[in-house]
Design a protein around this motif. Sequence first.
Motif, mmCIF file in Angstrom:
data_model
loop_
_atom_site.group_PDB
_atom_site.id
_atom_site.type_symbol
_atom_site.label_atom_id
_atom_site.label_comp_id
_atom_site.label_asym_id
_atom_site.label_seq_id
_atom_site.Cartn_x
_atom_site.Cartn_y
_atom_site.Cartn_z
ATOM 1 N N ILE A 28 3.002 -11.750 -9.406
ATOM 2 C CA ILE A 28 2.888 -12.391 -8.315
ATOM 3 C C ILE A 28 2.404 -11.343 -7.445
ATOM 4 O O ILE A 28 1.655 -11.376 -6.477
ATOM 5 N N ALA A 29 2.911 -9.818 -7.563
ATOM 6 C CA ALA A 29 2.567 -8.661 -6.777
ATOM 7 C C ALA A 29 1.198 -8.264 -7.141
ATOM 8 O O ALA A 29 0.544 -7.382 -6.572
ATOM 9 N N LEU A 30 0.356 -8.726 -8.074
ATOM 10 C CA LEU A 30 -0.829 -8.075 -8.571
ATOM 11 C C LEU A 30 -1.786 -8.181 -7.472
ATOM 12 O O LEU A 30 -2.666 -7.373 -7.306
ATOM 13 N N GLY A 31 -1.933 -9.466 -6.610
ATOM 14 C CA GLY A 31 -3.088 -9.321 -5.590
ATOM 15 C C GLY A 31 -2.787 -8.501 -4.605
ATOM 16 O O GLY A 31 -3.681 -7.629 -4.007
ATOM 17 N N TYR A 32 -1.342 -8.250 -4.325
ATOM 18 C CA TYR A 32 -1.146 -7.345 -3.308
ATOM 19 C C TYR A 32 -1.342 -5.897 -3.398
ATOM 20 O O TYR A 32 -1.917 -4.989 -2.891
ATOM 21 N N VAL A 33 -1.154 -5.409 -4.774
ATOM 22 C CA VAL A 33 -1.227 -4.287 -5.474
ATOM 23 C C VAL A 33 -2.948 -3.774 -5.802
ATOM 24 O O VAL A 33 -3.339 -2.882 -4.994
ATOM 25 N N ALA A 34 -3.640 -4.790 -5.719
ATOM 26 C CA ALA A 34 -5.104 -4.898 -6.056
ATOM 27 C C ALA A 34 -5.506 -4.693 -4.518
ATOM 28 O O ALA A 34 -6.445 -3.748 -4.256
ATOM 29 N N PHE A 35 -5.055 -5.378 -3.580
ATOM 30 C CA PHE A 35 -5.678 -5.188 -2.305
ATOM 31 C C PHE A 35 -5.267 -3.862 -1.615
ATOM 32 O O PHE A 35 -6.050 -3.045 -1.020
ATOM 33 N N MET A 36 -4.133 -3.381 -1.757
ATOM 34 C CA MET A 36 -3.621 -1.993 -1.199
ATOM 35 C C MET A 36 -4.332 -0.970 -1.806
ATOM 36 O O MET A 36 -4.623 -0.075 -1.147
ATOM 37 N N ILE A 43 -13.653 -15.884 0.219
ATOM 38 C CA ILE A 43 -14.059 -17.023 -0.284
ATOM 39 C C ILE A 43 -13.875 -17.347 -1.608
ATOM 40 O O ILE A 43 -13.694 -18.254 -2.307
ATOM 41 N N LEU A 44 -14.210 -16.097 -2.501
ATOM 42 C CA LEU A 44 -14.215 -16.149 -4.117
ATOM 43 C C LEU A 44 -12.562 -16.695 -4.208
ATOM 44 O O LEU A 44 -12.449 -17.411 -5.314
ATOM 45 N N SER A 45 -11.584 -16.046 -3.721
ATOM 46 C CA SER A 45 -10.353 -16.242 -3.911
ATOM 47 C C SER A 45 -9.866 -17.892 -3.637
ATOM 48 O O SER A 45 -9.023 -18.427 -4.287
ATOM 49 N N VAL A 46 -10.682 -18.444 -2.795
ATOM 50 C CA VAL A 46 -10.275 -19.810 -2.330
ATOM 51 C C VAL A 46 -11.048 -20.822 -3.137
ATOM 52 O O VAL A 46 -10.513 -21.737 -3.642
ATOM 53 N N LEU A 47 -12.359 -20.348 -3.706
ATOM 54 C CA LEU A 47 -13.122 -21.315 -4.556
ATOM 55 C C LEU A 47 -12.507 -21.237 -5.910
ATOM 56 O O LEU A 47 -12.617 -22.326 -6.684
ATOM 57 N N PHE A 48 -12.463 -20.046 -6.232
ATOM 58 C CA PHE A 48 -11.857 -19.780 -7.812
ATOM 59 C C PHE A 48 -10.335 -19.133 -7.895
ATOM 60 O O PHE A 48 -10.289 -18.037 -8.220
ATOM 61 N N PRO A 49 -9.555 -19.737 -7.716
ATOM 62 C CA PRO A 49 -7.871 -19.274 -7.483
ATOM 63 C C PRO A 49 -7.446 -19.083 -8.949
ATOM 64 O O PRO A 49 -6.297 -19.624 -9.231
ATOM 65 N N THR A 50 -8.123 -18.407 -9.739
ATOM 66 C CA THR A 50 -7.597 -18.048 -11.197
ATOM 67 C C THR A 50 -7.100 -16.388 -10.807
ATOM 68 O O THR A 50 -7.451 -15.666 -9.828
ATOM 69 N N THR A 90 -7.850 -11.797 -8.159
ATOM 70 C CA THR A 90 -7.579 -10.289 -8.152
ATOM 71 C C THR A 90 -8.764 -9.470 -7.599
ATOM 72 O O THR A 90 -8.698 -8.576 -6.787
ATOM 73 N N PHE A 91 -9.847 -9.950 -8.094
ATOM 74 C CA PHE A 91 -11.197 -9.234 -7.572
ATOM 75 C C PHE A 91 -11.375 -9.649 -6.369
ATOM 76 O O PHE A 91 -11.919 -8.783 -5.465
ATOM 77 N N GLY A 92 -11.229 -10.723 -5.831
ATOM 78 C CA GLY A 92 -11.268 -11.021 -4.408
ATOM 79 C C GLY A 92 -10.741 -10.165 -3.623
ATOM 80 O O GLY A 92 -11.258 -9.797 -2.444
ATOM 81 N N PHE A 93 -9.251 -9.996 -3.845
ATOM 82 C CA PHE A 93 -8.449 -9.149 -3.048
ATOM 83 C C PHE A 93 -8.828 -7.787 -3.166
ATOM 84 O O PHE A 93 -8.614 -7.112 -2.065
ATOM 85 N N LEU A 94 -9.471 -7.257 -4.042
ATOM 86 C CA LEU A 94 -10.008 -6.127 -4.199
ATOM 87 C C LEU A 94 -11.156 -5.933 -3.230
ATOM 88 O O LEU A 94 -11.023 -4.962 -2.382
#
Length: 387
Positions: free
Chosen positions: A238-246, A281-288, A293-297
């Motif tokens: 669950i924290a992966l997106g946050y880790v990628a963003f930060m 937009i990538l995270s919304v259209l393709f929420p895999t 994770t790439f989108g949050f990056l």
Amino acid sequence: MNPLSKRRVALGAFFFFAGLCFASWAARIPDIQTRFDLSEGQLGTLLLFLPMGSVLGLPIAGWAVHQFGSRIIIMVGAFSYALTLPLIGLAPSTWVLVPVLILYGMLGNTMNISLNTQALNLEDQMGKSILASFHGLWSMAGFAGAGIGALMIYFGLSPAAHFAVVALISIVIILSAQGFIVKEKAASADGGLILKKPDALLLRISLISFLGMMCEGCMFDWSGVYFKKVVLADPSMIALGYVAFMGAMASGRFITDKIAAKFTKVAVIQVSGVLIFLGLILSVLFPTIQVATFGFLLVGFGVASIVPLSYSIAGRSKLYAPSVALALVSTISFFGFLLGPPLIGFIADLFNLKTSFAMVAVSALGITLLSSFRKAVFLIPKKIKVI
């Protein structure tokens, strides 16, 4: 190491500590939601109180820094900030949690104003731009805090135990670095937090910073919830997106000064808005989990430059002293933190989280638009040497 370099390292340690504390809270927001059985709208309302405290604390912090100097405010604020964090995890109900979050927000902005005041003073003495590197350390601490949070969740530690560990780490950092935080020279009469009407430059950069901080606040508060409820990530991920963003935001801030020197600060801000839009937009259209994770990056790289470059541009205002300009921009931009996260919750209650993130993506394009028309307002007077 010369005295200025020692001060830079010590001040960087304080920025790191502040980022670590904030990220520790953000990493456990999904657990707080589960503990009190909150809907998205209720969580959005709860999240409103921390940035509300930040805004309330701004004039207090500005007055205190002007009255007593940034060193004493840094020291008092740092110990208070570290010791308040465990109280969030110990709160038995939302009625207790709300005032604790308000206090935590006030202390967080006290650290923000006092640390940036000390950093601007050091920047002047060193004769080169270093502000973005401090913000990079804050973000790197956020990355570390998210990683520690994921580890604590993996081992089943409660938020209270997690926050107590972070508080102990913070106290060690404070005690180790405090000897190199100096009391700056007496401020002039206009050096305090004097809120005046912004000129064209400050108004424009404040709006840009407002949108940037709104996106940043949404990612801080909702990235874990998004991965849990939309991406449907495994609990350990669950924290992966946050880790990628930060992680992206931290690394981006360490290279911001060099990129801005090559392509101009305004050009970097323009691209930043586009990156935030594309990532969301990538995270919304393709929420895999892979695409999100790439989108949050991408969002992290986009957000990275906005606040430090906004502060840097504001500090070179033609009409206001740097401390006054910083206060004005902080006042306006922190409303992004105030409005963004709860707005996500309210829209998610009406529609869903994907719709909320899509609307934040559209708002990110405003950053590009605001930095693309009538660019003459961004011109820096020739007497200022930008490094």
